[in-house]
Design a protein around this motif. Structure first.
Motif, PDB file in Angstrom:
ATOM      1  N   LYS A  47       0.864  -1.178   0.000  1.00 21.55           N
ATOM      2  CA  LYS A  47       0.000   0.000   0.000  1.00 21.55           C
ATOM      3  C   LYS A  47       0.904   1.233   0.000  1.00 21.55           C
TER       4      LYS A  47
ATOM      5  N   GLY B  94       1.438   5.722  -0.754  1.00 20.82           N
ATOM      6  CA  GLY B  94       1.015   7.069  -1.068  1.00 20.82           C
ATOM      7  C   GLY B  94       2.016   7.630  -2.045  1.00 20.82           C
TER       8      GLY B  94
ATOM      9  N   ILE C 224       3.033   2.929   2.973  1.00 20.94           N
ATOM     10  CA  ILE C 224       2.301   3.639   4.012  1.00 20.94           C
ATOM     11  C   ILE C 224       2.975   3.497   5.364  1.00 20.94           C
ATOM     12  N   GLY C 225       2.565   4.375   6.280  1.00 20.74           N
ATOM     13  CA  GLY C 225       3.113   4.373   7.625  1.00 20.74           C
ATOM     14  C   GLY C 225       3.928   5.629   7.863  1.00 20.74           C
ATOM     15  N   GLU C 226       4.460   5.773   9.041  1.00 24.34           N
ATOM     16  CA  GLU C 226       5.313   6.915   9.356  1.00 24.34           C
ATOM     17  C   GLU C 226       6.678   6.680   8.736  1.00 24.34           C
TER      18      GLU C 226
ATOM     19  N   LEU D 148       3.539  10.980   7.750  1.00 24.07           N
ATOM     20  CA  LEU D 148       2.662   9.808   7.829  1.00 24.07           C
ATOM     21  C   LEU D 148       2.058   9.583   6.453  1.00 24.07           C
ATOM     22  N   ILE D 149       2.464   8.506   5.801  1.00 25.70           N
ATOM     23  CA  ILE D 149       1.993   8.198   4.447  1.00 25.70           C
ATOM     24  C   ILE D 149       0.708   7.388   4.530  1.00 25.70           C
ATOM     25  N   GLU D 150      -0.324   7.855   3.863  1.00 24.65           N
ATOM     26  CA  GLU D 150      -1.607   7.157   3.817  1.00 24.65           C
ATOM     27  C   GLU D 150      -1.838   6.598   2.418  1.00 24.65           C
ATOM     28  N   GLU D 151      -2.606   5.502   2.380  1.00 21.80           N
ATOM     29  CA  GLU D 151      -2.800   4.771   1.132  1.00 21.80           C
ATOM     30  C   GLU D 151      -3.458   5.636   0.058  1.00 21.80           C
TER      31      GLU D 151
ATOM     32  N   TYR E 194      -2.875   8.389  -1.171  1.00 21.12           N
ATOM     33  CA  TYR E 194      -2.941   9.846  -1.042  1.00 21.12           C
ATOM     34  C   TYR E 194      -1.791  10.480  -1.827  1.00 21.12           C
TER      35      TYR E 194
ATOM     36  N   TYR F 134       0.512  13.565  -2.113  1.00 21.34           N
ATOM     37  CA  TYR F 134       0.940  14.655  -1.247  1.00 21.34           C
ATOM     38  C   TYR F 134       1.454  15.839  -2.070  1.00 21.34           C
TER      39      TYR F 134
END
Length: 466
Positions: free
Chosen positions: A107, A109, A142-144, A162-165, A167, A169
């Protein structure tokens, strides 16, 4: 016939043969044989330890091998792993051992990373190279996550996010600061005061400075010796040495000797600048740059300014204040002819640097400037003799009255002992007013916010030789 032990031997041979034949036929009869055991393995890539679920029943983590599947069976296989997208797939069991490898996708970002300067390398917290700047919509799991931007001879920069699925940036721009270099200044004789880019330092020679990489003008001075300058470039993470030998003489520190000789005075661009003629002047000294706030305060202790503006030109000064400072410093104000020669050089330049206006070489309205700038900032705008800021920044008072030049037949009511001449234009004026020949005038007590000055001094024979 019986054996001694009573065992019947006569029938044993044929019976054993029949038994073995029956057993062979049974073994060859496929309809009655038990099915072979298949070995079906489920694996994942690029990482293992994914949970395997077959027909809704957990079976372990990849790689996992099952021996209960029958050829032709259709099963639903699901793989799950934290940080990865789930995988579902219908699988038909083949008739022989087989290894199924399922690709599991992390997953992610999407990040955009830029640096100034570029290209710089970007490393993730696990040490993996993400790529070189500029990175555009680069996938990151994903994750920090913490990444580091690295460029040789520049200080690395870290950023945690913090990386989100899925997304996307916005762009992160990282200005990189160069590692400092060292500059060692030596002089003969030693114990000289040191100026870096015309700012007096607290140290005297020999001395070492930690400096940001850039081009510097290094100047040294000892009483009884001439002021000497050298240009040097300090590179990041390196040490540079500059050795300066001074000659005996008395060129004042911070001043430039303008040698005796002719120069072209005036122009045909404006009536009060006419006529253009060659004029002879004896040698004299003139300040390399405008008098600063810090310098002005030495004569006027009540003068106040923001602590960050000590090396900006003093402004809002009347002619009387300028003359008073010059006298206190053992100098005087330049005549307008001295000022013009120092700005134009011996070959009659239109601007201190040449005959074509360049807004990047001065602080003027045409360069989009709306405020004062520190002295010596526009080194590319130096005059033939090395004088700085003679175009723009602040108007500069001279000692001359506003009068017509010899040979000028123009009658003007402003001529006479009414107004003093200012030269050089200011940050509030455009290309025409920052010309070397341009004349501006004001009453002696006028102290507009863009009025400043520089000083001059008579040259003696000893200094003139050097």
């Amino acid at each position: 016939m019986r054996s001694p032990a009573g065992t019947v031997w006569a029938a044993s041979g044929p019976v054993l043969t029949l038994a073995m034949a029956a057993l062979f036929l049974y073994a060859c009869d496929g309809a009655d044989a038990p099915p072979p055991a298949l070995r079906i393995t489920f694996a994942s890539s690029p990482e293992s330890d994914a949970e395997v679920i077959v027909n809704g029943v957990p079976r372990g983590k990849t790689p996992v091998t099952l021996e209960t599947c029958a050829p032709g069976d259709s099963v639903m296989v699901e793989l799950r792993k934290e940080g990865f997208k789930n995988v579902w797939k219908d699988v038909v069991i083949p008739e022989q051992d087989h290894r199924f490898v399922f690709e599991i996708k992390p997953k992610v970002g999407y990040v955009t990373i830029e640096s100034e300067p570029y290209p710089a390398r970007v490393y993730l917290d696990d040490g993996a190279l993400l790529g070189e700047t500029p990175l555009v919509h680069c996938p990151v799991r994903i994750g920090e996550r913490t990444y580091e931007v690295r460029l040789e001879n520049y200080r690395p920069v870290q950023h945690t996010v913090l990386i989100e699925e899925d997304y996307v940036y916005p762009c992160w721009l990282h200005p990189l600061k160069p590692m400092q270099g060292q500059l060692e200044v030596n002089s003969v004789p030693p114990g000289a005061r040191i100026w870096l880019n015309d700012e007096l330092q607290k140290k005297s020679t020999p001395a070492t400075f930690e400096l940001r990489p850039d081009a510097y003008t290094v100047a040294v001075h000892v009483d009884g010796y001439n002021w000497v300058e050298k240009s040097v470039t300090v590179e990041p993470n390196t040490k540079r040495m500059v050795d300066i030998r001074m000659e005996e003489g008395d060129v004042p520190p911070g001043m430039i000797l303008i040698p005796a000789g002719e120069f072209i005075r005036g122009s045909d661009a404006s009536p009060d600048e006419q006529p253009e003629r060659k004029v002879y002047l004896p040698d004299f000294y003139i300040d390399k740059h405008e008098v600063t706030n810090a310098e002005f305060k030495t004569a006027f202790p009540r003068h106040t300014y923001d602590e960050n503006f000590g090396n900006y030109p003093v402004s809002g000064v009347s002619h009387r204040q300028a003359a008073e400072y010059a006298k206190a410093a053992g100098k005087r104000l330049p005549t307008e002819l001295e000022w013009e020669k120092a700005a134009r050089g011996p070959n009659g330049r239109e601007y201190p640097w040449g005959n074509k206006f360049d807004p990047a070489k001065c602080n003027s309205k045409d360069g989009g400037k709306t405020r004062l700038e520190r002295v010596t900032r526009h080194r590319a705008g130096a005059s033939f003799y090395g004088c700085l800021d003679m175009a723009g920044n602040v108007f500069e008072w001279t000692s001359s009255w506003y009068e017509r030049y010899p040979g000028n037949t123009l009658v003007k009511k402003d001529y006479g002992y009414i107004y003093r001449v200012l030269r050089g234009g200011s940050y509030r004026t455009g290309w025409f007013d920052v010309r070397c020949a341009s004349r501006h005038y004001a009453k002696q007590d006028d102290a507009l916010e863009d009025y400043g000055f520089r000083c001059a001094k008579d040259a003696n024979s000893t200094a003139a030789k050097h």
